[in-house]
Motif scaffolding. Structure first.
Motif, short mmCIF file in Angstrom:
data_model
loop_
_atom_site.label_atom_id
_atom_site.label_comp_id
_atom_site.label_asym_id
_atom_site.label_seq_id
_atom_site.Cartn_x
_atom_site.Cartn_y
_atom_site.Cartn_z
N HIS A 1 0.82 -1.21 0.00
CA HIS A 1 0.00 0.00 0.00
C HIS A 1 0.86 1.26 0.00
CE1 HIS A 1 -3.16 2.83 1.16
NE2 HIS A 1 -2.38 3.25 2.13
N GLY A 2 0.39 2.28 -0.66
CA GLY A 2 1.07 3.58 -0.68
C GLY A 2 0.38 4.47 -1.70
N LEU A 3 0.02 5.68 -1.28
CA LEU A 3 -0.75 6.57 -2.16
C LEU A 3 0.16 7.55 -2.89
CD1 LEU A 3 -3.61 7.39 0.39
CD2 LEU A 3 -3.60 5.59 -1.37
N SER A 4 -0.45 8.25 -3.84
CA SER A 4 0.27 9.24 -4.64
C SER A 4 -0.59 10.50 -4.71
CB SER A 4 0.47 8.66 -6.05
OG SER A 4 0.81 9.66 -6.97
N TYR A 5 -0.03 11.61 -5.14
CA TYR A 5 -0.85 12.80 -5.35
C TYR A 5 -1.57 12.78 -6.70
CZ TYR A 5 1.70 14.70 -1.35
OH TYR A 5 2.24 14.89 -0.11
N THR A 6 -1.27 11.74 -7.48
CA THR A 6 -2.01 11.61 -8.74
C THR A 6 -2.77 10.28 -8.72
OG1 THR A 6 -1.83 11.88 -11.14
CG2 THR A 6 -0.16 10.51 -10.09
N ASP A 7 -3.53 10.02 -9.77
CA ASP A 7 -4.29 8.76 -9.83
C ASP A 7 -3.79 7.92 -11.01
OD1 ASP A 7 -6.14 9.44 -7.73
OD2 ASP A 7 -6.92 10.93 -9.14
N PHE A 8 -3.80 6.63 -10.80
CA PHE A 8 -3.38 5.74 -11.88
C PHE A 8 -4.52 4.81 -12.25
CE2 PHE A 8 0.55 6.91 -9.68
CZ PHE A 8 1.31 7.36 -10.75
N LYS A 9 -4.72 4.66 -13.55
CA LYS A 9 -5.78 3.76 -14.01
C LYS A 9 -5.14 2.56 -14.68
CE LYS A 9 -9.77 3.71 -16.99
NZ LYS A 9 -9.57 3.81 -18.42
N TYR A 10 -5.61 1.38 -14.30
CA TYR A 10 -5.13 0.13 -14.89
C TYR A 10 -6.23 -0.37 -15.82
CZ TYR A 10 -1.72 -0.37 -10.97
OH TYR A 10 -0.70 -0.23 -10.07
N SER A 11 -5.86 -0.79 -17.02
CA SER A 11 -6.89 -1.34 -17.92
C SER A 11 -6.25 -2.27 -18.95
CB SER A 11 -7.62 -0.21 -18.64
OG SER A 11 -6.71 0.49 -19.45
N GLY A 12 -7.12 -2.98 -19.64
CA GLY A 12 -6.71 -3.75 -20.82
C GLY A 12 -5.74 -4.88 -20.56
N LEU A 13 -6.00 -5.68 -19.52
CA LEU A 13 -5.09 -6.80 -19.27
C LEU A 13 -5.19 -7.83 -20.39
CD1 LEU A 13 -3.95 -8.45 -16.15
CD2 LEU A 13 -5.17 -9.96 -17.70
N ALA A 14 -4.06 -8.28 -20.87
CA ALA A 14 -4.04 -9.32 -21.90
C ALA A 14 -2.93 -10.30 -21.63
CB ALA A 14 -3.85 -8.68 -23.28
N LEU A 15 -3.15 -11.55 -21.98
CA LEU A 15 -2.09 -12.56 -21.88
C LEU A 15 -1.75 -13.00 -23.29
CD1 LEU A 15 -3.45 -14.87 -19.03
CD2 LEU A 15 -1.49 -13.34 -18.94
N SER A 16 -0.48 -13.19 -23.59
CA SER A 16 -0.11 -13.60 -24.94
C SER A 16 -0.69 -14.98 -25.25
CB SER A 16 1.40 -13.58 -25.12
OG SER A 16 1.98 -14.46 -24.17
N SER A 17 -0.98 -15.75 -24.20
CA SER A 17 -1.63 -17.03 -24.39
C SER A 17 -2.32 -17.41 -23.08
CB SER A 17 -0.57 -18.08 -24.77
OG SER A 17 -1.11 -19.36 -24.61
N ALA A 18 -3.48 -18.07 -23.19
CA ALA A 18 -4.21 -18.41 -21.96
C ALA A 18 -3.66 -19.68 -21.33
CB ALA A 18 -5.68 -18.59 -22.28
N ALA A 19 -2.80 -20.38 -22.06
CA ALA A 19 -2.22 -21.62 -21.53
C ALA A 19 -0.76 -21.69 -21.95
CB ALA A 19 -2.99 -22.81 -22.08
#
Ligand code: BGC
Length: 739
Positions: A615-633
Motif C-alpha cells: 500500500h502507498g498513495l500518490s498525489y495523482t491517480d493511476f488507471k489500470y486497464s486492458g489486461l491481456a495474456l499472450s496465451s491463456a495456456a
C-alpha cells in the motif's frame, strides 16, 4: 575495431580471473604451510575494538597483545584511517605479518546516513538501494573498513521484533531483489577495489522468525517455509557474490544456527557451493552452552567449526579451545585448514597482502567523506522511501500560499531520531530535522512550532500550548512515532502502539477542528488506530537519515510526489501478529465480515490489516486497464507475456509501483492466496499512458513440494495486477499444461 576490442576483453576476463584465483591459491597454500596450529586458529578469532555492539568482554590491552602475537584474524568496531592504521601496524608485527580484516556494521550509511533498510525497502527502487549501499561502501572503505556486516536479509513478519528495521520486510520476492541490490552496491564491480567492502548476508538463517517476536528466541518452522520464504534472499545474496555470511543466535528446529551443519555445511557450503567464509554472530558460538547444545566452551568450539562456522566473533571458544580440539582429533586439521583458507583467500582478494593499509588513506578519507553528491543521494533515497498512507480530501500537498502551518510534536525538532539505529559515524549536527525542512521549504507560509511533550511523550504539560499554537494555524503537521532507540537489536516490544501520550496529543489537536497531517517516524509498523481513523493525512517516513527533514518537506509540499509502498503489513493490533498478505485461504475463509461464526476469524477484530503490504498513495491517480495474456495456456517450457495499460489520470507527474501477484489454485501443497511475483516502477506525466508487461515462466509458477523438490504443477493460476496487495485492479487466468 572498438567492438572487437571489447569482445576480446570480455572473452579474456574469465581467463584473467581464473589466473588470479590460481595465483591466490598458490599464495594461500604457501602461507598456510608456514603456519602453526595456533596461528591458524588466530585467523578464526574476531575481536571488537572499544565500541561494543554486543555484551562486553575481555580487556582491551589483552586484545592488543593478542593482535601483536598473531592470535587475531579480524577486528570489528575499529574505524577511521588513524585507528585502523595503528591496529594494523600491530598485526604486521606478528611472526607471519598477516594483515587484519576490519569489519563494521555499516547498515544504512557510514557518515552520510541513509534511511533504515526497512524504509529504503519501501522505495522498491533497486537502483536507489544499490546506490545507498555503494555510497556507504565508498565512505567506509575510505575509512579503513574492509567488510560490512550487511545486508540483513532476514524475512520478518512480526513487527514486535525490533530488527524488522534492518531488513527488507516480509516478502521473499521483494527481499531477494533487495538482497541482490545491496550486495552489488556494497561490493561494487570487484572485491579489492578501494571503494568497495565485502558484504555479509545475515543472519543465516531464519532469525527473523524468532518466536513471538522476542529477540534471540527459538525458531521452529517447516523445511518448506524455510526453503520457500526464508532462504531465497540468502541465495540471492550469494548469487550476487556476497563474500561472507553471518550465522544467527537462534535455534532452528532445536539446533542453534551456529552449530547447524544442515544449514552451513549441507545447504550453504554444499548444495549452494559457497566459497566465502561464515562468521558467527557476536558470541553465538559461546551461546550454544546456555542453549543447552554444548556442554562447555570447548564443546561449543568443536560443534561450531564442525558445523561450518569459520570465524568466532567475540566468542573466545576458538581462541581458547580449538588448538586442543585439533590435537585431540575432535576437529580434523582439514576442517581447520578449510576455514583458514576461506579467510585468507578474502584477505588476498582484498589486496591486503600487497598493501595492508590500502583502505586507510587519509587524503581519500577526507575527500570521500565530504563528497556533496552523497547527501544528494541520501535525499533522493529518503523521499523515495516515504509512504503516503492516507490523504483525505487532498489535504496534501500543503500550499505555500500565505497561511499558517503549526509544526507540533516530540519528534518535530529532533535530529537524533531521524538517523535511526545503526549510526556508526553520522554527523548529528548536519541532520536536517523535520521542523528545519518545513521551515526552509515553506515559501510564503508562516511556520510556528510547539514541542507539546518531550521525547517519549510521557507528560501532557505542554499540550495546552500546542493546542493554542494549532488553534492559531490553518493546518497542523504533527511529528510523532518511535524514538530511534526503540527499534533494532534487543528492542522487541509487546506493545507497538505509539509510545506515551502521542495519540492523546493527536486527539487534542484534532479537537481544534484544524486539519491534522501526521508525519510518523519508526523502524517498524506501529499500531495507531485513532490516527489512522481520524487524521487528514499520514506520511510514514521511517527513520529517514541525514536528509530526512528535507525529504519529508519535499513530500509535504509536493516537490516530490510520494511513491513508496509498504514492504511489510501494518496490523490493527498486536493480536493479529504474525500477519502477512501471503496467507492461506483455510477451509473456512471469511467471505462476509458481518458473519464470521465458525469462520477463521476473530470475534473482536476483522482479519484485514490496517495497511496492507504494497500500500502507498500518490498525489495523482493511476488507471489500470486492458489486461491481456499472450496465451491463456502454456507448456512448462513456454513463457507467457502479461500486459496492461497504466495511465496517469491525475494532475501531477507521478510514479506507480505496479505489482504482479499470483495464486496457484490447486496443488499438492496448498499455496498462499497471493504471492508477489513481479513489480515495476513506472513514471508517468499527467495524461500519459504506457503498456506494461511481465513475463511469466515456469520458475515463477514453481514452489517446493512436500519432498522439498522445486517445480511447477500443471493446473490453473490466477494472475493479479494492482497497486497494493489489497488493491488488485486487474485479474487474469493462466493454465499450465503438463507438457
Ligand atoms: C548482531 C549482528 C552484528 C554484530 C556485530 C550482533 O549482536 O546480531 O547483526 O553484526 O552484533 O556488531
Amino acid at each position: 575495431m572498438k567492438k572487437t576490442t571489447l569482445a576480446l576483453a570480455a572473452a579474456l576476463l574469465p581467463l584473467l580471473s581464473q589466473a588470479q584465483d590460481a595465483r591466490i591459491e598458490a599464495k594461500v597454500a604457501a602461507l598456510m604451510k608456514q603456519m602453526t596450529v595456533a596461528e591458524k586458529v588466530g585467523q578464526l578469532h574476531q575481536l571488537s575494538g572499544r565500541q561494543f555492539t554486543g555484551p562486553a568482554s575481555s580487556d582491551y590491552a589483552d586484545k592488543l597483545a593478542d593482535i601483536r602475537n598473531g592470535k587475531v584474524g579480524s577486528m570489528l568496531n575499529v574505524k577511521g584511517v588513524a585507528d585502523t592504521r595503528e591496529i594494523q601496524a600491530l598485526a604486521l608485527k606478528s611472526r607471519l605479518h598477516i594483515p587484519l580484516l576490519f569489519s563494521l556494521d555499516v547498515i544504512h550509511g557510514y557518515q552520510t546516513v541513509f534511511p533504515v533498510p526497512l524504509g529504503e525497502s519501501a522505495s522498491w527502487d533497486m537502483d536507489a538501494i544499490a546506490l545507498s549501499a555503494r555510497i556507504a561502501a565508498r565512505e567506509a572503505a575510505a575509512s579503513g573498513i574492509h567488510w560490512t556486516f550487511a545486508p540483513m536479509v532476514d524475512i520478518a513478519r512480526d513487527p514486535r521484533w525490533g530488527r524488522v528495521m534492518e531488513g527488507a520486510g516480509e516478502d521473499t520476492f521483494l527481499g531477494s531483489a533487495i538482497a541482490r541490490a545491496r550486495v552489488e552496491g556494497f561490493q561494487g564491480k570487484q572485491l579489492g577495489a578501494t571503494d568497495s567492502v565485502m558484504a555479509t548476508a545475515k543472519h543465516f538463517a531464519a532469525y527473523g522468525a524468532a518466536t513471538a517476536g522476542r529477540d534471540y528466541n527459538a525458531v521452529d518452522m517447516s523445511n518448506q517455509q524455510l526453503f520457500e520464504v526464508y532462504l531465497p534472499p540468502f541465495k540471492a545474496a550469494l548469487d550476487a557474490g556476497a563474500a561472507t555470511f553471518m550465522n544467527s543466535f537462534n535455534t532452528l528446529n532445536g539446533i542453534p544456527a551456529t552449530g547447524n551443519a544442515f544449514l552451513q555445511r549441507d545447504i550453504l557450503k554444499g548444495s549452494w557451493n559457497f566459497k566465502g567464509f561464515v562468521v558467527s554472530d557476536w558470541g553465538s558460538v559461546r551461546e550454544m552452552v546456555p542453549h543447552g547444545y554444548a556442554s562447555d566452551l570447548a564443546d561449543a568450539a568443536v560443534k561450531a567449526i564442525n558445523a561450518g562456522s569459520d570465524m568466532d566473533m567475540e566468542g573466545y571458544a576458538y581462541s581458547q579451545h580449538l588448538e586442543d580440539a585439533v590435537k585431540s582429533g575432535k576437529v580434523k586439521m582439514k576442517t581447520l585448514d578449510d576455514a583458514v583458507h576461506r579467510i585468507l583467500v578474502k584477505k588476498f582478494e582484498l589486496g591486503l597482502f600487497d598493501d595492508p593499509y590500502r583502505y586507510s588513506d587519509a587524503a581519500r578519507e577526507k575527500a570521500v567523506l565530504s563528497d556533496p553528491s552523497h547527501r544528494a543521494a541520501a535525499l533522493d533515497v529518503a523521499q523515495k522511501s516515504i509512504v503516503l498512507l492516507k490523504n483525505e480530501r487532498k489535504t496534501l500537498p500543503l500550499s505555500r500560499e500565505p497561511r499558517r502551518i503549526a509544526v507540533i510534536g516530540p519528534l518535530a525538532d529532533s535530529q537524533r531520531d531521524l538517523e535511526g539505529g545503526w549510526v556508526v559515524q553520522g554527523e548529528r549536527a548536519k541532520v536536517v530535522s523535520i521542523l528545519d525542512g518545513i521551515r526552509s521549504h515553506a515559501g510564503k507560509a508562516e511556520v510556528s512550532y510547539a514541542q507539546a511533550c518531550a521525547s517519549g511523550c510521557a507528560g501532557s504539560e505542554g499540550f495546552a500550548d500546542a493546542v493554542a499554537t494549532a488553534a492559531k494555524a490553518d493546518i497542523v503537521v504533527l511529528a510523532v512515532g518511535e524514538t530511534w532507540d526503540l527499534s533494532g537489536e534487543a528492542k522487541s516490544r509487546t506493545d507497538i502502539t505509539l509510545p506515551g501520550q502521542q495519540e492523546k496529543l493527536f486527539s487534542a489537536l484534532k479537537a481544534t477542528g484544524k486539519p491534522v497531517v501526521v508525519v510518523m517516524l519508526a523502524g517498524r509498523p506501529l499500531v495507531f488506530n485513532t490516527i489512522a481513523d481520524q487524521a487528514d493525512a499520514i506520511v510514514y517516513a521511517w527513520f529517514p537519515g541525514t536528509e530526512g527533514g528535507n525529504a519529508v518537506a519535499n513530500v509535504l509540499f509536493g516537490d516530490y510526489n510520494p511513491s513508496g509502498k509498504l514492504p511489510i503489513t501494518f496490523p490493527r493490533s498486536v493480536g493479529q501478529i504474525p500477519l502477512s498478505y501471503a496467507q492461506y485461504n483455510t477451509g473456512r475463509p471469511v467471505t462476509d465480515e458481518k458473519n464470521v461464526v465458525y469462520k477463521s476469524a476473530y470475534i473482536d477484530s476483522v482479519n484485514t490489516p490496517r495497511y496492507a503490504f504494497g500500500h502507498g498513495l500518490s498525489y495523482t491517480d493511476f488507471k489500470y486497464s486492458g489486461l491481456a495474456l499472450s496465451s491463456a495456456a502454456m507448456s512448462p517450457d513456454q513463457k507467457v507475456t502479461l500486459s496492461f495499460d497504466l495511465a496517469n489520470t491525475g494532475k501531477a507527474e507521478g510514479t506507480e509501483i505496479v505489482q504482479l501477484y499470483l495464486r496457484d489454485m490447486v496443488s499438492s501443497v496448498v499455496r498462499p492466496l497471493k504471492e508477489l511475483k513481479g513489480f515495476q516502477k513506472i513514471h508517468l506525466k499527467p495524461g500519459e499512458q504506457r503498456r506494461v508487461s511481465f513475463t511469466i515462466d515456469r520458475n515463477l509458477l514453481s514452489f517446493y513440494n512436500s519432498q522439498l523438490a522445486w517445480g511447477a504443477e500443471a493446473g490453473d493460476f490466477k494472475l493479479m495486477v494492482g497497486s497494493a496487495s489489497d488493491d488488485i485492479r486487474l485479474e487474469g487466468e493462466l493454465k499450465l499444461q503438463s507438457k
